[in-house]
Design an enzyme around this catalytic site. Structure first.
Site, PDB file in Angstrom:
ATOM      1  N   HIS A   1       0.625  -1.250  -0.531  1.00 34.93           N
ATOM      2  CA  HIS A   1      -0.060  -0.091   0.352  1.00 34.93           C
ATOM      3  C   HIS A   1       0.824   1.474   0.204  1.00 34.93           C
ATOM      4  O   HIS A   1       2.088   1.072   0.398  1.00 34.93           O
ATOM      5  CB  HIS A   1      -0.770  -0.015   0.995  1.00 34.93           C
ATOM      6  CG  HIS A   1      -2.048  -0.587   0.694  1.00 34.93           C
ATOM      7  ND1 HIS A   1      -3.285  -1.542   2.141  1.00 34.93           N
ATOM      8  CD2 HIS A   1      -2.337  -1.709   0.223  1.00 34.93           C
ATOM      9  CE1 HIS A   1      -3.944  -1.883   1.600  1.00 34.93           C
ATOM     10  NE2 HIS A   1      -3.341  -2.728   0.060  1.00 34.93           N
TER      11      HIS A   1
ATOM     12  N   SER B   1     -32.409  -7.570 -26.307  1.00 33.86           N
ATOM     13  CA  SER B   1     -32.566  -8.823 -25.776  1.00 33.86           C
ATOM     14  C   SER B   1     -32.824  -9.399 -26.888  1.00 33.86           C
ATOM     15  O   SER B   1     -33.974 -10.949 -26.699  1.00 33.86           O
ATOM     16  CB  SER B   1     -34.405  -8.255 -25.439  1.00 33.86           C
ATOM     17  OG  SER B   1     -35.214  -7.910 -26.026  1.00 33.86           O
TER      18      SER B   1
ATOM     19  N   ALA C   1     -19.013  11.569 -29.008  1.00 32.10           N
ATOM     20  CA  ALA C   1     -19.136  13.138 -29.652  1.00 32.10           C
ATOM     21  C   ALA C   1     -20.196  13.265 -30.485  1.00 32.10           C
ATOM     22  O   ALA C   1     -21.221  12.751 -31.626  1.00 32.10           O
ATOM     23  CB  ALA C   1     -18.169  12.629 -31.081  1.00 32.10           C
TER      24      ALA C   1
ATOM     25  N   GLU D   1       1.444   3.923   1.834  1.00 37.76           N
ATOM     26  CA  GLU D   1       2.321   3.989   2.783  1.00 37.76           C
ATOM     27  C   GLU D   1       2.805   3.354   3.671  1.00 37.76           C
ATOM     28  O   GLU D   1       4.200   3.644   3.634  1.00 37.76           O
ATOM     29  CB  GLU D   1       1.515   3.490   4.524  1.00 37.76           C
ATOM     30  CG  GLU D   1      -0.629   4.698   4.931  1.00 37.76           C
ATOM     31  CD  GLU D   1      -1.138   3.713   4.317  1.00 37.76           C
ATOM     32  OE1 GLU D   1      -2.577   4.152   4.188  1.00 37.76           O
ATOM     33  OE2 GLU D   1      -1.195   2.575   3.012  1.00 37.76           O
TER      34      GLU D   1
ATOM     35  N   THR E   1     -26.995   0.151 -32.197  1.00 35.93           N
ATOM     36  CA  THR E   1     -25.086   0.963 -32.797  1.00 35.93           C
ATOM     37  C   THR E   1     -24.035  -0.599 -33.638  1.00 35.93           C
ATOM     38  O   THR E   1     -23.624  -0.047 -34.134  1.00 35.93           O
ATOM     39  CB  THR E   1     -24.241   1.180 -31.683  1.00 35.93           C
ATOM     40  OG1 THR E   1     -25.077   2.921 -31.451  1.00 35.93           O
ATOM     41  CG2 THR E   1     -23.016   1.686 -31.777  1.00 35.93           C
TER      42      THR E   1
END
Length: 353
Positions: free
Chosen positions: A56, A237, A164, A58, A212
């Site tokens: 980590h 679906s 876009a 630290e 799409t």
């Protein structure tokens, strides 16, 4: 050592800055975390969490202190963007490391929402006589680890919406009546397209709609960047959708999945993608109906809009964010507006609080 709030902010923002070097695909379920060790107004150690299951921030910070400065560690102040952990996971607890190091002052950016921590790390440090200041540059520290906070507090994947649009507000020059054979107008430039691929590399899955998929036959890959290939989800679906378009797939058919949900069940289905399939982040790329569904259902954490100088004059209108209610607007932060390759790129985020 007493420090002014300005100096505390300065050192905490430095911890945020170095933690930004980490990549989400490397830290995975973990948050991005940075740590800075300061002695007499001088940074003597720095570190950030780089890979899931490894040290980590630290730990790396304290390891980075030079041999000649190690005696200064107990007299130093540790700045860490997220509350130190206090439980045994893949690594030992950082709270114990801090206690054993002799450090007497810790500054924490924000409490950890993870159930096994949630203030426990701070409580453990204070029980050993360590001064702990919290909520220093809290917003910046949450933004640093935003996907982690979303998963912990909302129990779902981190969701980004991206599109876009032309200067007159269209995302596609084709209407529902347009012949399928007509190619879409290119809105992004080659350079901004590369940045989109860079963005894809930071997500585990990309989601598009059936229209799409059928009209554009998108590859949704990282051919302009590098990294692990994201999963592809198509909201439909139609169980035979992929079988009816075998020419769309090469050897990567297994990377594609159907996402079946109606608008009303969208929140629960998105939660299931995280709970059952472990998908931590999703980039929603369209089309309009899909993007609008996420906006209407209020399931999003980040929005990226690229606006070109091109005028289309007709076509499919861009999603509208003007319908956000008052509470949503108050949660939304306009992160930045940039000019990239002649296009305006607007980036918004929302904090899960």
């Amino acid at each position: 050592m007493n420090l002014t709030s300005d100096k505390q902010s300065m050192y905490m923002l430095r911890a945020v800055e170095i933690a930004e070097r980490a990549e989400w695909n490397s830290v995975k379920d973990n948050p991005k975390v940075g740590a800075v060790l300061v002695h007499d107004d001088t940074i003597i150690g720095e570190g950030y969490h780089q890979y899931s299951g490894e040290a980590h921030a630290e730990v790396i910070c304290l390891r980075s202190v030079s041999k000649k400065n190690r005696a200064l560690i107990p007299e130093s102040t540790l700045y860490v963007t997220l509350e130190p952990c206090c439980h045994h996971g893949k690594t030992p607890p950082c709270s114990r490391l801090i206690i054993d190091s002799g450090i007497r002052h810790v500054v924490v950016g924000v409490k950890d929402p993870f159930p096994k921590v949630q203030g426990g790390g701070i409580e453990q440090l204070r029980s050993h006589g360590i001064r702990v200041d919290i909520d220093v540059e809290k917003e910046a520290c949450i933004r640093l680890a935003l996907p982690f906070f979303v998963r912990q507090l909302k129990k779902r994947p981190y969701i980004a919406l991206k599109w876009a649009e032309s200067s007159d507000g269209f995302i596609d020059n084709r209407t529902p009546d347009t012949p399928v054979q007509l190619s879409p107008c290119k809105i992004s430039t080659p350079f901004t397209s590369m940045l989109v691929h860079k963005m894809r590399a930071e997500f585990e899955a990309i989601l598009i709609g059936k229209e799409t998929f059928l009209k554009d036959s998108p590859r949704l890959d990282l051919r302009l960047w590098h990294g692990k290939e994201p999963r592809k989800l198509v909201w439909s679906s139609d169980a035979n959708l992929f079988d009816n378009r075998p020419e769309h797939f090469s050897s990567k058919r297994d990377m594609w999945s159907l996402f079946s949900a109606d608008t009303d069940s969208l929140p629960k289905q998105i939660e299931a993608l995280y709970a059952q399939e472990g998908i931590r982040s999703i980039l929603v790329e369209g089309g309009q109906r899909v993007l609008e569904a996420f906006l209407q259902a209020d399931i999003w954490d980040e929005i990226r809009i690229e606006t070109s100088n091109v005028k289309l004059r007709k076509g499919v209108s861009a999603p509208q964010i003007s319908h956000l209610n008052k509470e949503e607007k108050e949660q939304t932060i306009l992160e930045k507006i940039e000019e990239i390759d002649g296009h305006k790129v607007t980036h918004m985020i929302r904090l899960p609080l």
